[in-house]
Design a protein around this motif. Structure first.
Motif, PDB file in Angstrom:
ATOM      1  N   PHE A  36       0.815  -1.205   0.000  1.00  0.00           N
ATOM      2  CA  PHE A  36       0.000   0.000   0.000  1.00  0.00           C
ATOM      3  C   PHE A  36       0.852   1.260   0.000  1.00  0.00           C
ATOM      4  CE2 PHE A  36      -3.411  -2.849   1.707  1.00  0.00           C
ATOM      5  CZ  PHE A  36      -4.255  -2.704   0.608  1.00  0.00           C
ATOM      6  N   VAL A  37       1.974   1.259   0.713  1.00  0.00           N
ATOM      7  CA  VAL A  37       2.873   2.419   0.656  1.00  0.00           C
ATOM      8  C   VAL A  37       3.312   2.672  -0.780  1.00  0.00           C
ATOM      9  CG1 VAL A  37       5.208   3.209   1.260  1.00  0.00           C
ATOM     10  CG2 VAL A  37       3.670   2.363   3.046  1.00  0.00           C
ATOM     11  N   GLN A  38       3.639   1.607  -1.486  1.00  0.00           N
ATOM     12  CA  GLN A  38       4.033   1.737  -2.895  1.00  0.00           C
ATOM     13  C   GLN A  38       2.880   2.297  -3.728  1.00  0.00           C
ATOM     14  OE1 GLN A  38       7.147   1.056  -3.958  1.00  0.00           O
ATOM     15  NE2 GLN A  38       6.724   1.588  -6.090  1.00  0.00           N
ATOM     16  N   ARG A  39       1.685   1.804  -3.492  1.00  0.00           N
ATOM     17  CA  ARG A  39       0.529   2.284  -4.245  1.00  0.00           C
ATOM     18  C   ARG A  39       0.231   3.759  -3.960  1.00  0.00           C
ATOM     19  NH1 ARG A  39      -4.300  -2.283  -4.399  1.00  0.00           N
ATOM     20  NH2 ARG A  39      -3.212  -3.797  -5.718  1.00  0.00           N
ATOM     21  N   PHE A  40       0.489   4.192  -2.740  1.00  0.00           N
ATOM     22  CA  PHE A  40       0.185   5.570  -2.371  1.00  0.00           C
ATOM     23  C   PHE A  40       1.218   6.570  -2.895  1.00  0.00           C
ATOM     24  CE2 PHE A  40      -2.034   3.623   1.509  1.00  0.00           C
ATOM     25  CZ  PHE A  40      -3.247   3.567   0.843  1.00  0.00           C
ATOM     26  N   GLY A  41       2.278   6.056  -3.500  1.00  0.00           N
ATOM     27  CA  GLY A  41       3.280   6.935  -4.082  1.00  0.00           C
ATOM     28  C   GLY A  41       4.597   6.943  -3.354  1.00  0.00           C
ATOM     29  N   GLY A  42       4.727   6.135  -2.305  1.00  0.00           N
ATOM     30  CA  GLY A  42       5.992   6.020  -1.605  1.00  0.00           C
ATOM     31  C   GLY A  42       6.861   4.933  -2.205  1.00  0.00           C
ATOM     32  N   ARG A  43       7.931   4.614  -1.512  1.00  0.00           N
ATOM     33  CA  ARG A  43       8.816   3.527  -1.934  1.00  0.00           C
ATOM     34  C   ARG A  43       8.719   2.415  -0.898  1.00  0.00           C
ATOM     35  NH1 ARG A  43      14.418   5.664  -2.123  1.00  0.00           N
ATOM     36  NH2 ARG A  43      13.659   7.226  -0.657  1.00  0.00           N
ATOM     37  N   GLY A  44       7.966   1.390  -1.235  1.00  0.00           N
ATOM     38  CA  GLY A  44       7.741   0.280  -0.323  1.00  0.00           C
ATOM     39  C   GLY A  44       8.730  -0.847  -0.544  1.00  0.00           C
ATOM     40  N   ALA A 219     -19.212  -2.956   0.990  1.00  0.00           N
ATOM     41  CA  ALA A 219     -18.111  -3.840   1.357  1.00  0.00           C
ATOM     42  C   ALA A 219     -18.332  -5.249   0.834  1.00  0.00           C
ATOM     43  CB  ALA A 219     -17.941  -3.872   2.869  1.00  0.00           C
ATOM     44  N   ILE A 220     -17.318  -5.743   0.144  1.00  0.00           N
ATOM     45  CA  ILE A 220     -17.284  -7.135  -0.295  1.00  0.00           C
ATOM     46  C   ILE A 220     -16.461  -7.971   0.678  1.00  0.00           C
ATOM     47  CG2 ILE A 220     -16.457  -8.699  -2.112  1.00  0.00           C
ATOM     48  CD1 ILE A 220     -17.032  -6.491  -4.123  1.00  0.00           C
ATOM     49  N   ASP A 221     -15.361  -7.385   1.173  1.00  0.00           N
ATOM     50  CA  ASP A 221     -14.421  -8.096   2.032  1.00  0.00           C
ATOM     51  C   ASP A 221     -13.615  -7.059   2.808  1.00  0.00           C
ATOM     52  OD1 ASP A 221     -12.683  -9.903   3.214  1.00  0.00           O
ATOM     53  OD2 ASP A 221     -11.507 -10.249   1.385  1.00  0.00           O
ATOM     54  N   THR A 222     -13.610  -7.147   4.134  1.00  0.00           N
ATOM     55  CA  THR A 222     -12.888  -6.162   4.944  1.00  0.00           C
ATOM     56  C   THR A 222     -11.425  -6.525   5.185  1.00  0.00           C
ATOM     57  OG1 THR A 222     -13.598  -7.238   7.000  1.00  0.00           O
ATOM     58  CG2 THR A 222     -15.002  -5.469   6.132  1.00  0.00           C
ATOM     59  N   LEU A 223     -10.992  -7.682   4.678  1.00  0.00           N
ATOM     60  CA  LEU A 223      -9.611  -8.101   4.903  1.00  0.00           C
ATOM     61  C   LEU A 223      -8.643  -7.088   4.287  1.00  0.00           C
ATOM     62  CD1 LEU A 223      -8.216 -10.606   6.192  1.00  0.00           C
ATOM     63  CD2 LEU A 223      -7.858 -11.430   3.874  1.00  0.00           C
ATOM     64  N   GLY A 224      -7.704  -6.595   5.085  1.00  0.00           N
ATOM     65  CA  GLY A 224      -6.716  -5.642   4.596  1.00  0.00           C
ATOM     66  C   GLY A 224      -7.094  -4.194   4.795  1.00  0.00           C
ATOM     67  N   ALA A 225      -8.338  -3.919   5.214  1.00  0.00           N
ATOM     68  CA  ALA A 225      -8.761  -2.532   5.388  1.00  0.00           C
ATOM     69  C   ALA A 225      -7.972  -1.842   6.493  1.00  0.00           C
ATOM     70  CB  ALA A 225     -10.262  -2.469   5.678  1.00  0.00           C
ATOM     71  N   GLY A 226      -7.746  -2.538   7.602  1.00  0.00           N
ATOM     72  CA  GLY A 226      -6.965  -1.949   8.688  1.00  0.00           C
ATOM     73  C   GLY A 226      -5.531  -1.680   8.279  1.00  0.00           C
ATOM     74  N   ASP A 227      -4.942  -2.593   7.517  1.00  0.00           N
ATOM     75  CA  ASP A 227      -3.570  -2.398   7.035  1.00  0.00           C
ATOM     76  C   ASP A 227      -3.504  -1.210   6.080  1.00  0.00           C
ATOM     77  OD1 ASP A 227      -2.954  -4.669   8.479  1.00  0.00           O
ATOM     78  OD2 ASP A 227      -3.051  -5.991   6.735  1.00  0.00           O
ATOM     79  N   THR A 228      -4.544  -1.052   5.265  1.00  0.00           N
ATOM     80  CA  THR A 228      -4.608   0.105   4.370  1.00  0.00           C
ATOM     81  C   THR A 228      -4.619   1.398   5.176  1.00  0.00           C
ATOM     82  OG1 THR A 228      -5.963  -1.220   2.854  1.00  0.00           O
ATOM     83  CG2 THR A 228      -5.876   1.146   2.461  1.00  0.00           C
ATOM     84  N   PHE A 229      -5.428   1.415   6.228  1.00  0.00           N
ATOM     85  CA  PHE A 229      -5.547   2.614   7.066  1.00  0.00           C
ATOM     86  C   PHE A 229      -4.197   2.952   7.705  1.00  0.00           C
ATOM     87  CE2 PHE A 229      -7.296   5.845   9.550  1.00  0.00           C
ATOM     88  CZ  PHE A 229      -8.664   5.966   9.368  1.00  0.00           C
ATOM     89  N   ILE A 230      -3.526   1.945   8.228  1.00  0.00           N
ATOM     90  CA  ILE A 230      -2.220   2.182   8.849  1.00  0.00           C
ATOM     91  C   ILE A 230      -1.220   2.695   7.820  1.00  0.00           C
ATOM     92  CG2 ILE A 230      -0.254   1.090   9.995  1.00  0.00           C
ATOM     93  CD1 ILE A 230      -2.276  -0.910  11.202  1.00  0.00           C
ATOM     94  N   ALA A 231      -1.190   2.055   6.648  1.00  0.00           N
ATOM     95  CA  ALA A 231      -0.221   2.432   5.621  1.00  0.00           C
ATOM     96  C   ALA A 231      -0.427   3.868   5.165  1.00  0.00           C
ATOM     97  CB  ALA A 231      -0.327   1.480   4.424  1.00  0.00           C
ATOM     98  N   ARG A 232      -1.693   4.251   4.933  1.00  0.00           N
ATOM     99  CA  ARG A 232      -1.935   5.618   4.463  1.00  0.00           C
ATOM    100  C   ARG A 232      -1.683   6.641   5.564  1.00  0.00           C
ATOM    101  NH1 ARG A 232      -1.658   9.850   3.090  1.00  0.00           N
ATOM    102  NH2 ARG A 232      -2.438  10.922   1.227  1.00  0.00           N
ATOM    103  N   THR A 233      -1.936   6.259   6.817  1.00  0.00           N
ATOM    104  CA  THR A 233      -1.631   7.157   7.935  1.00  0.00           C
ATOM    105  C   THR A 233      -0.129   7.373   8.055  1.00  0.00           C
ATOM    106  OG1 THR A 233      -3.625   6.478   9.146  1.00  0.00           O
ATOM    107  CG2 THR A 233      -1.850   7.486  10.431  1.00  0.00           C
ATOM    108  N   LEU A 234       0.635   6.290   8.001  1.00  0.00           N
ATOM    109  CA  LEU A 234       2.096   6.412   8.086  1.00  0.00           C
ATOM    110  C   LEU A 234       2.627   7.230   6.918  1.00  0.00           C
ATOM    111  CD1 LEU A 234       4.824   5.659   9.341  1.00  0.00           C
ATOM    112  CD2 LEU A 234       4.743   3.520   8.025  1.00  0.00           C
TER     113      LEU A 234
END
Length: 292
Positions: A36-44, A219-234
């Motif tokens: 997700f960091v990579q997708r948001f424009g960072g270097r993951g 919502a189809i599937d909540t798996l990964g939503a929390g990780d997305t939130f953390i990644a975009r916050t960081l």
């Protein structure tokens, strides 16, 4: 901060196996965060270990397809890739069991060198690397996903090292969630994120407290939503974004993740030995399972 902050994610990975679909998807908190960091424009970048098996090779190929740096990925000829079995009970996701495979590793000197060149390093409860967190924290800003850890002694030890401490608190009431945030801040964390599913999220830093309502979605599937939130916050904090903007964008990103199966997509035919699965309480300990 540079325009493209670099984040190294260290530790856990799995293939999430949807038993009703007979499909598997790359996942795991650290693996998801790097993507997700990579997708948001960072270097993951991702440092971890998978087996030299169909599941492990699928994880590697998915990360490479996303542009994530996998120079720290270990593809091990002995042992198998970690997996988590996911069922469906009346439309609700149910974790049936898991096997950690070869995913639990200790950092090598080259890993620490890679972390030292990054703006931040992320890991969490599922990576089982508490003993190495001081070495991480002196090399880069530490982001740690506590998930559903509630032990105050452990929280205090780790939060003191954290640039970002994140908690999943969908099981807690509002006052309990706020108390958890305050305790982590008082223990020394610079920023504290507490996500509460449909109840939104809180971000605390210094004397500021910000609440973000959940974003409605089909919502189809909540798996990964929390990780997305953390990644975009960081990512947002490293970019110097205003806290309210960080939360708002993170909430929309998490809602988008809920619109597809798997943490970040990339389905493949199920290819694990399900007989190796163990109950989650044996892996995480009673009261700290991934179902919370």
């Amino acid at each position: 901060m540079q325009m493209k902050p670099s984040v190294v994610a260290f530790g856990d990975n799995v293939v999430d196996c949807y038993m009703d679909q007979e499909m598997m998807y790359p996942g795991g908190n650290s693996l998801n965060l790097a993507t997700f960091v990579q997708r948001f424009g960072g270097r993951g970048s991702y440092i971890g270990a998978v087996g030299d098996d169909p599941a492990g090779l699928h994880i590697r190929d998915a990360l490479m397809g996303e542009g994530v740096d996998v120079t720290g990925l270990r593809v091990l000829p002995a042992g198998s890739t970690a997996f988590c079995l996911i069922g469906n009970r009346d439309g609700d996701r149910e974790f049936l069991g898991a096997d950690l495979g070869v995913s639990i590793i200790e950092p090598q000197l080259r890993d620490l060198d890679q972390i030292a060149r990054a703006d931040a390093v992320h890991t969490g409860r599922s990576s089982h690397v508490d003993a190495f967190l001081p070495a991480f924290a002196v090399r880069a800003r530490l982001s740690f996903d506590f998930a559903v850890i509630r032990n105050r002694d452990r929280i205090a030890r780790i939060a003191a090292l954290c640039y970002l401490a994140s908690f999943s608190a969908g099981d807690l009431g509002d006052d309990e969630a706020k108390d958890l945030l305050e305790f982590a801040l008082a223990s020394g964390a610079r920023h504290v994120l507490v996500t509460r599913g449909k109840e939104g999220a809180w971000l605390g830093l210094g004397d500021q407290r910000h609440h973000q309502p959940a974003v409605p979605t089909q919502a189809i599937d909540t798996l990964g939503a929390g990780d997305t939130f953390i990644a975009r916050t960081l990512f947002g904090l490293l970019m110097g974004e205003a806290p309210r903007d960080v939360l708002s964008v993170a909430a929309f990103a998490a809602a988008e993740t809920c619109r597809h199966h798997g943490g970040f997509g990339h389905p493949a035919a199920l290819a694990v030995d399900c007989s190796k699965a163990r109950p989650l309480d044996e892996i995480y300990g009673p009261g700290e399972t991934a179902t919370a």
